[in-house]
Design an enzyme around this catalytic site. Structure first.
Site, mmCIF file in Angstrom:
data_model
loop_
_atom_site.group_PDB
_atom_site.id
_atom_site.type_symbol
_atom_site.label_atom_id
_atom_site.label_comp_id
_atom_site.label_asym_id
_atom_site.label_seq_id
_atom_site.Cartn_x
_atom_site.Cartn_y
_atom_site.Cartn_z
ATOM 1 N N CYS A 136 -3.915 1.085 8.145
ATOM 2 C CA CYS A 136 -2.848 0.668 7.257
ATOM 3 C C CYS A 136 -2.776 -0.854 7.199
ATOM 4 C CB CYS A 136 -1.596 1.254 7.853
ATOM 5 S SG CYS A 136 -0.182 0.594 7.205
ATOM 6 N N GLU A 167 0.837 -1.208 0.000
ATOM 7 C CA GLU A 167 0.000 0.000 0.000
ATOM 8 C C GLU A 167 0.873 1.261 0.000
ATOM 9 O OE1 GLU A 167 -2.625 -0.066 3.386
ATOM 10 O OE2 GLU A 167 -3.461 -2.010 2.818
#
Ligand SMILES: C[S@@+](CC[C@H](N)C(=O)[O-])C[C@H]1O[C@@H](n2cnc3c(N)ncnc32)[C@H](O)[C@@H]1O
Ligand code: SF4
EC number: 2.1.1.192
Length: 355
Positions: free
Chosen positions: A342, A98
Site C-alpha cells: 500500500c 490509492e
C-alpha cells in the site's frame, strides 16, 4: 510547506443525514428533503445537483451554491489476475490517493485511503514515504466507495465490505473517519453491514478507547507487528508515543466494553520479527484475549531492505501461536502480481511528477 488548496465549497458527501436535515431546516424546507438528497447520493449515486429532479429548483440552486462534489480523477489503474484492481486517483489539489477493489467469492471489498501520506513512519510501509500532506475529508473517503460502486457492474455487483487499510492512519483523522463510517452503515446511506467493515490502526491509544465507546459493530484491527516494546519501537516509531503495553491495555478495554474480538495484524519480516521466540512471546501476551492474529508476509518496498519470511517459517510461527491457543491465520494475498504494498503506486507517482 506548500499552501493547502481548499476546495471551493464543502463536499456534500462530508455530511451525515442528520447534518443535512439541520441544513434543510435552516432553508425552511421539510426534513424529508434530506432523505431525498441522500437517496440521490447513495442509491442513485448521481454526480450533480441538477440530476436530483424530485427537488424543487430553488433548493437545487441552494445546494449548488453551498456544496460541491468530490472529483476523483483516475490517473491509472492496475488489474491483477485474481480480479483485484488498484486505482490511483487524483484529488482537486493534485494530490494522489490509492483505492483498491478486491473480489472475493463472498462479495466485493473496497480498501480506502484516509490521508494523503502518513506521518506515523512505520519502517516497512510505503505510505509514509514523503510524510503526511493532509488528511482527507469524510466526503473524500466516501467518494472512493461510491466510485468503486460505480465501477462495478451495477446490475450484479455491489460493494459488500470495506477495509480502512489504505494510505494513512484513520485514528489520526478520527472525526472524518467516523462520519465516513456513519454514512456507510446508515440504512439510507450505503447500508453496508457493520460487521463487514474493518478499521485498522497503528495503535493511537486514546482513539482506540474512544472507538470502544462508539456503540458500533464495526471490526477493529491493530497493526501490532512485534511482540514487545523494544522491537515495536524499532519498527513503528508511534510505539514511543503509545507504548506496547498501553496499546494492549486499550485493546483489553475495547474487548471488555464491546464484547468484540480484535484482529492483530503482524507483518512477518525475514530475520526481524519472525523467529520462534517472537511467536512464543506474542502468544504469551495475547493468549487470554478475545482476539485473532493475521500473519501477513511483508510486501516488498524498494526503499527498504526487508525480505519475506520463508513459507515454512510462516507456518511454524502460526503453529506456535495455535499451540498456545491463539487463533492465527495467514492472510491470503490479493493482487500480489500488481505489486503492491500500500502506498507504492502513489510513491512512484510522486517520484515521477516531482522529478
Ligand atoms: C497501510 S496500513 C493503514 C491503516 C493503519 N495506518 C495501520 O497501520 O493499521 C494497513 C495495513 O498494512 C500494513 N502494511 C503496511 N506496509 C506493509 C508492508 N510493506 N507489508 C505488509 N503489510 C504492510 C500495515 O501494518 C497495516 O496493518
Ligand atoms: S502502516 Fe499505517 S500507520 Fe504505519 S506508516 Fe503505513 S499507513 Fe501509516
Amino acid at each position: 510547506m506548500k499552501k493547502e488548496i481548499k476546495p471551493e465549497k464543502p463536499f456534500i458527501y462530508d455530511y451525515t443525514l442528520e447534518q443535512l436535515q439541520d441544513w434543510i431546516k435552516e432553508q425552511g424546507e421539510p426534513a424529508f428533503r434530506a432523505g431525498q438528497i441522500f437517496d440521490w447520493l447513495y442509491v442513485k449515486r448521481v454526480s450533480s445537483f441538477d440530476e436530483m429532479t424530485n427537488l424543487p429548483k430553488p433548493l437545487r440552486e441552494k445546494l449548488e451554491a453551498g456544496f460541491g462534489f468530490v472529483t476523483l480523477t483516475e490517473i491509472t489503474h492496475f488489474r491483477s489476475k485474481d480480479g483485484t484492481v488498484k486505482f490511483l486517483f487524483g484529488l482537486h489539489d493534485n494530490h494522489a490517493i490509492e483505492t483498491v477493489i478486491m473480489r472475493h467469492n463472498y462479495g466485493n471489498s473496497v480498501c480506502v485511503t484516509t490521508q494523503v501520506g502518513c506521518r506515523i513512519g512505520c519502517t516497512f510501509c510505503a505510505s509514509t514515504l514523503g510524510g503526511l500532506k493532509r488528511s482527507l475529508t469524510a466526503g473524500e473517503i466516501v467518494a472512493q466507495v461510491v466510485k468503486a460502486q460505480q465501477l462495478l457492474d451495477p446490475e450484479n455487483e455491489r460493494v459488500s465490505s470495506i477495509v480502512i487499510m489504505g494510505i494513512g492512519e484513520p485514528f489520526e483523522n478520527y472525526e472524518a473517519t467516523m462520519t465516513f463510517l456513519r454514512n456507510m452503515i446508515h440504512p439510507k446511506g450505503l447500508n453496508i453491514g457493520q460487521r463487514h467493515i474493518t478499521v485498522s490502526t497503528s495503535g493511537i491509544v486514546p482513539n482506540i478507547r474512544r472507538f470502544a465507546e462508539e456503540d458500533t459493530q464495526i471490526n477493529l484491527a491493530i497493526s501490532i507487528h512485534a511482540p514487545n516494546d523494544a522491537l515495536r519501537s524499532k519498527l513503528m516509531p508511534v510505539n514511543r508515543r503509545f507504548p506496547f503495553e498501553d496499546v494492549i491495555d486499550a485493546c483489553k478495554y475495547y474487548i471488555e466494553k464491546t464484547g468484540r474480538r480484535i484482529t492483530f495484524e503482524y507483518a512477518l519480516i525475514g530475520g526481524v520479527n519472525d523467529r520462534a521466540e517472537h511467536a512464543e512471546e506474542l502468544a504469551d501476551v495475547l493468549k487470554d484475549m478475545l482476539c485473532h492474529v493475521n500473519l501477513i508476509p511483508v510486501n516488498y518496498v524498494p526503499e527498504r531492505d526487508y525480505v519475506r519470511t520463508p513459507r515454512d517459517d510462516i507456518f511454524e510461527f502460526q503453529r506456535i501461536m495455535q499451540k498456545k491457543n491463539v487463533n492465527c491465520t495467514i492472510r491470503r494475498e490479493q493482487g500480489h502480481d500488481i505489486a503492491a504494498a500500500c502506498g507504492q503506486l502513489r510513491a512512484k507517482h510522486m517520484e515521477a511528477t516531482t522529478g
